[in-house]
Write an enzyme that holds these catalytic residues in place. Structure first.
Site, PDB file in Angstrom:
ATOM      1  CG  HIS A   1      -1.170   6.242  -2.451  1.00  0.00           C
ATOM      2  ND1 HIS A   1      -2.375   6.203  -3.233  1.00  0.00           N
ATOM      3  CD2 HIS A   1      -1.606   5.676  -1.215  1.00  0.00           C
ATOM      4  CE1 HIS A   1      -3.530   5.567  -2.309  1.00  0.00           C
ATOM      5  NE2 HIS A   1      -2.727   5.346  -1.283  1.00  0.00           N
TER       6      HIS A   1
ATOM      7  NE  ARG B   1       1.673  20.797 -13.804  1.00  0.00           N
ATOM      8  CZ  ARG B   1       1.933  22.073 -13.664  1.00  0.00           C
ATOM      9  NH1 ARG B   1       2.984  22.724 -14.652  1.00  0.00           N
ATOM     10  NH2 ARG B   1       1.600  22.778 -12.884  1.00  0.00           N
TER      11      ARG B   1
ATOM     12  CD  GLU C   1      -7.647   6.237   4.811  1.00  0.00           C
ATOM     13  OE1 GLU C   1      -8.067   6.386   3.914  1.00  0.00           O
ATOM     14  OE2 GLU C   1      -6.320   6.838   4.974  1.00  0.00           O
TER      15      GLU C   1
ATOM     16  CG  ASP D   1      -1.640   5.820   3.093  1.00  0.00           C
ATOM     17  OD1 ASP D   1      -1.931   5.249   1.661  1.00  0.00           O
ATOM     18  OD2 ASP D   1      -2.298   6.074   3.672  1.00  0.00           O
TER      19      ASP D   1
ATOM     20  CG  HIS E   1      -1.953   1.041   1.067  1.00  0.00           C
ATOM     21  ND1 HIS E   1      -3.343   0.498   1.360  1.00  0.00           N
ATOM     22  CD2 HIS E   1      -1.975   2.499   1.065  1.00  0.00           C
ATOM     23  CE1 HIS E   1      -4.098   1.917   1.053  1.00  0.00           C
ATOM     24  NE2 HIS E   1      -3.309   2.876   0.936  1.00  0.00           N
TER      25      HIS E   1
ATOM     26  N   GLY F   1      -9.356   7.935  -1.892  1.00  0.00           N
ATOM     27  CA  GLY F   1     -10.237   9.311  -1.871  1.00  0.00           C
ATOM     28  C   GLY F   1     -11.274   9.189  -0.538  1.00  0.00           C
TER      29      GLY F   1
ATOM     30  CG  HIS G   1      -7.717   3.679   0.132  1.00  0.00           C
ATOM     31  ND1 HIS G   1      -7.287   3.340  -1.047  1.00  0.00           N
ATOM     32  CD2 HIS G   1      -7.044   4.195   0.889  1.00  0.00           C
ATOM     33  CE1 HIS G   1      -6.029   3.669  -1.337  1.00  0.00           C
ATOM     34  NE2 HIS G   1      -5.744   4.193  -0.071  1.00  0.00           N
TER      35      HIS G   1
ATOM     36  CG  ASP H   1      -6.191   4.202  -5.848  1.00  0.00           C
ATOM     37  OD1 ASP H   1      -7.132   3.343  -5.844  1.00  0.00           O
ATOM     38  OD2 ASP H   1      -5.953   4.827  -4.939  1.00  0.00           O
TER      39      ASP H   1
END
Ligand code: ADE
Ligand code: ZN
Length: 334
Positions: free
Chosen positions: A18, A69, A201, A278, A16, A171, A198, A137
């Site tokens: 990101h 970007r 949480e 995370d 887990h 989210g 998720h 995700d």
């Protein structure tokens, strides 16, 4: 946090993590110097990482992501992430990438960015010997239509890029539970994608039930399962992996005090517990720190840390042969 040699040498998987949450303020400054718009200085970059609650944290995550970007940006942050993983003794990672944010906020195509990520992943696998899978995700509060774009892109690219292993929803689950994504999860599974979510949480155990009911194979956080004995029994019985992120929960305020965190209780109840970081750059804690915290804050012994590392491999989406090889390495570590 000070790490022991045992923790560093322990072959670990991180399940887990990101990608955008691994980007440091220093890297943002570097990227902003090459991108259009006014360049950021370090103080401005650091200011983006400030938040006081979960909603503020999601906004900080979005602000950091907005500075990624070009394909080259994604290539660089992927390479730096994997270098850092390798330094911690991580042998495999399954990394969330917020495709939902790219589509919804930036309105741009994801493929070119993904090709940048893939270049870094392939090079890191060859040079550092670490395997990395991607989990696409979606942002749940953007709704199922946006999530459909994310999951269908994963399904479309997967035949060419087997490193895309699954999908997930992140989210704000206080705004949207799991149920609206039921059909999309079924469609993703039919396309050969593995399912994560998720859950529990910021919302209660009903959201964890919801995630399990739409087929989630792994649960991100699952903090509030502790409130529901029936759910605890189910998680133990079915060995549904929970991706525990202690420092994240403390920093976002989802868990008020370390004494309240259910990590120890989950482990002692026989749940399939894994440790994860995370968003290390937003929480100032990497996976090695999380293992140290388990030892110092929750009295995990070395043998129990070994079990957590074995869980991380077992709960991964790796093929059986690589799992067996890594489990042997974990068992035989002295
Ligand atoms: N996106 C990045 N980190 C997240 C988290 N902990 N919860 C929900 N969405 C996220
Ligand atoms: Zn997360």
């Amino acid at each position: 946090m000070e790490s022991s040699s045992f923790i560093r040498r322990l072959p670990k998987a991180e399940l887990h993590l990101h990608l955008e949450g691994t980007v440091t303020p220093e890297t943002l400054v570097e990227l902003s110097a090459c991108n259009p718009g006014p360049p950021l200085d370090l103080a401005q970059a650091r200011a983006l990482y400030q938040y006081t609650d979960f909603t503020g944290f999601l906004m900080a995550f979005k602000a950091v992501t907005a500075h990624l970007r070009s394909p080259e940006d994604y290539e660089l942050v992927t390479w730096r992430m994997i270098e850092r993983l390798a330094r911690q003794g991580i042998v495999h990672a399954e990394v969330y990438v917020s495709v939902g944010v790219v589509y919804y906020w930036r309105r741009c195509e994801f493929e070119p960015l993904f090709f940048g990520m893939e270049r870094a992943r392939a090079r890191a696998e060859a040079e550092l010997g670490i395997s990395v899978f991607w989990i696409f995700d979606a942002v749940r509060h953007f709704g199922p239509e946006e999530a459909a774009r994310v999951f269908r892109k994963a399904a479309e690219l997967r035949p060419q890029f087997p490193s895309i292993v699954g999908i997930g929803i992140g989210g704000d689950e206080r705004r949207v539970g799991a149920e609206p994504f039921r059909e999309l999860y079924a469609e993703a599974r039919d396309a050969g994608l593995r399912l994560t979510a998720h859950a529990g949480e910021t919302a209660g155990p009903e959201n964890i039930w919801g995630a399990i009911n739409i087929g989630a194979e792994r649960l991100g956080h699952a903090l509030t399962a502790a409130l529901d004995p029936e759910l605890m029994d189910l998680l133990a019985e079915r060995q549904i992996a929970v991706e525990i992120c202690v420092t994240s929960n403390l920093r976002t305020g989802c868990c008020a005090r370390i004494e309240d965190h259910p990590l120890r209780r989950y482990f002692d109840s026989g749940l399939m517990v894994t440790l994860n970081s995370d968003d290390p750059a937003l929480f100032q804690s990497d996976l090695e720190d999380e293992y140290c915290l388990a030892r110092k804050g929750f009295a995990f012994t070395e043998e129990q840390l070994r079990e957590l590392a074995a869980n991380s491999v077992e709960a991964s989406f790796l093929p059986a042969e690589r799992k067996v090889m890594l489990l042997r390495r974990i068992e035989s570590l002295e």
